[in-house]
Design a protein around this motif. Structure first.
Motif, PDB file in Angstrom:
ATOM      1  N   THR A 204       1.018  -1.173  -0.164  1.00 14.53           N
ATOM      2  CA  THR A 204       0.494   0.274   0.270  1.00 14.53           C
ATOM      3  C   THR A 204       0.759   1.142   0.185  1.00 14.53           C
ATOM      4  OG1 THR A 204       0.299   0.176   2.295  1.00 14.53           O
ATOM      5  CG2 THR A 204      -1.353  -1.452   1.226  1.00 14.53           C
TER       6      THR A 204
ATOM      7  N   PRO B  32      -0.789  -4.352  -7.092  1.00 21.14           N
ATOM      8  CA  PRO B  32       0.219  -3.168  -7.040  1.00 21.14           C
ATOM      9  C   PRO B  32       1.032  -3.781  -6.358  1.00 21.14           C
ATOM     10  CG  PRO B  32      -2.079  -2.166  -5.957  1.00 21.14           C
ATOM     11  CD  PRO B  32      -2.597  -3.895  -5.865  1.00 21.14           C
ATOM     12  N   LYS B  33       2.714  -3.574  -7.191  1.00 22.66           N
ATOM     13  CA  LYS B  33       3.870  -4.185  -6.919  1.00 22.66           C
ATOM     14  C   LYS B  33       4.558  -3.051  -5.936  1.00 22.66           C
ATOM     15  CE  LYS B  33       3.340  -6.720 -10.854  1.00 22.66           C
ATOM     16  NZ  LYS B  33       2.803  -7.825  -9.872  1.00 22.66           N
TER      17      LYS B  33
ATOM     18  N   LEU C  97       5.221   2.775  -5.194  1.00 20.70           N
ATOM     19  CA  LEU C  97       3.819   1.878  -5.691  1.00 20.70           C
ATOM     20  C   LEU C  97       3.665   1.869  -7.103  1.00 20.70           C
ATOM     21  CD1 LEU C  97       1.618  -0.399  -4.179  1.00 20.70           C
ATOM     22  CD2 LEU C  97      -0.030   1.937  -3.751  1.00 20.70           C
ATOM     23  N   ASP C  98       3.466   0.452  -7.309  1.00 20.58           N
ATOM     24  CA  ASP C  98       3.330   0.520  -9.354  1.00 20.58           C
ATOM     25  C   ASP C  98       1.938  -0.396  -9.365  1.00 20.58           C
ATOM     26  OD1 ASP C  98       4.277   0.061 -11.550  1.00 20.58           O
ATOM     27  OD2 ASP C  98       5.590  -1.696 -11.934  1.00 20.58           O
ATOM     28  N   GLU C  99       1.423   0.515  -9.917  1.00 19.16           N
ATOM     29  CA  GLU C  99       0.118   0.123 -10.512  1.00 19.16           C
ATOM     30  C   GLU C  99      -0.426   0.148 -11.560  1.00 19.16           C
ATOM     31  OE1 GLU C  99      -2.734   1.511  -6.484  1.00 19.16           O
ATOM     32  OE2 GLU C  99      -1.788   2.974  -7.166  1.00 19.16           O
TER      33      GLU C  99
ATOM     34  N   ASP D  73       5.988  -9.855  -6.630  1.00 19.49           N
ATOM     35  CA  ASP D  73       4.960  -8.218  -6.133  1.00 19.49           C
ATOM     36  C   ASP D  73       6.297  -7.919  -5.853  1.00 19.49           C
ATOM     37  OD1 ASP D  73       4.075 -10.091  -3.017  1.00 19.49           O
ATOM     38  OD2 ASP D  73       6.376  -9.429  -3.782  1.00 19.49           O
TER      39      ASP D  73
ATOM     40  N   ALA E   6      -1.987  -3.374 -11.713  1.00 17.58           N
ATOM     41  CA  ALA E   6      -3.116  -4.093 -10.401  1.00 17.58           C
ATOM     42  C   ALA E   6      -3.267  -4.687 -10.432  1.00 17.58           C
ATOM     43  CB  ALA E   6      -3.443  -2.299  -9.475  1.00 17.58           C
TER      44      ALA E   6
END
Length: 259
Positions: free
Chosen positions: A18, A180-181, A170-172, A148, A175
């Motif tokens: 998150t 999310p990663k 946060l890489d979405e 992730d 997603a």
């Protein structure tokens, strides 16, 4: 190397990362040296959850060396757009071999997408965003679906759109499919001088095109030499209002996460 379709041996049921997790990590590792950050996380709480992504560009050897000192079995992902310099492909193989990585995974564009959207192979000449989407973004999304966490080699000095680059993001981008990663940029604050010193200290192999005036190296049709005094990435997509391939989004001052 053939593309690997191997899934993780253990299904990860932990909650997705998150924005609060990212803020906490940025605060926790604010003044921690990159090698220590990587060792703490890869040998600790993120063990088995991360992939290392590399373009095998002009500066890639620094991050690759750091990670090789910690975990040579980490999945190492390279996207071969099929528009790469031959020098990059040869450099990839030699450097990965020298550093001892055991799991180099090469992902290529989906041939069905190429047939539908770039049958002539010339999309780069009139729609570079669309070309990057087919040849870089889609293959990397596919490559990262089992993970992730991924590690990127971006640095803040490389371009004006990277000056506010944080250590953690946060890489979405994917997603909806894989959640999310967490994206880690261990070298975000490293200046060029520090990278040069690291190369010298560890006697790392340089990309052969760097000495020919290519400080940033992407696909051959969209990469040109950079003149003295130009932006580090001025040779990428020269003549286009394009600064990133789509894998990474521009991060301008004021956009960085607060912590």
């Amino acid at each position: 190397m053939a593309e690997s379709a191997r899934a993780l041996d253990v299904i990860d049921t932990r909650p997705a990362f998150t924005a609060a997790d990212v803020a906490a990590l940025n605060a926790r590792f604010l003044d921690v040296p990159a090698p220590e950050l990587l060792r703490t996380l890869l040998a600790g709480e993120l063990s088995g959850r991360a992939a290392l992504v590399s373009s095998f560009g002009a500066e890639s050897a620094v991050l690759l060396h750091m990670v090789s000192e910690i975990d040579r079995d980490i999945p190492l992902i390279f996207t071969n757009t099929q528009k790469m310099f031959g020098e990059t492909l040869a450099y990839r193989d030699e450097l990965a071999e020298r550093l001892g990585f055991t799991d180099l995974r090469v992902y290529r564009p989906d041939p069905r997408l190429l047939s539908e959207r770039d049958a002539t192979g010339l999309r780069w000449s009139y729609d570079p965003d669309g070309c990057c989407d087919i040849r870089k973004v889609e293959p990397l999304k596919r490559a990262l679906r089992d993970f992730d966490v991924w590690i990127s080699g971006r640095k803040g000095f490389q371009a004006g759109t990277r000056t506010a680059l944080p250590l953690f993001e946060l890489d979405e981008a994917d997603a909806a499919v894989s959640g999310p990663k967490l994206k880690i940029n261990p070298l975000a604050s490293w200046p060029k001088e520090a990278l040069n010193a690291y190369f010298d200290t560890h006697k790392l192999l340089h990309h052969p095109l760097e000495a020919q005036g290519y400080p940033s190296i992407g696909c051959s049709p969209c990469t040109s030499r950079v003149a003295q005094g130009e932006d580090h990435r001025a040779g990428r997509w020269r003549g286009w209002e394009k600064v990133e391939c789509g894998i990474h989004q521009p991060i301008n001052p004021g956009d960085e996460p607060a912590f």
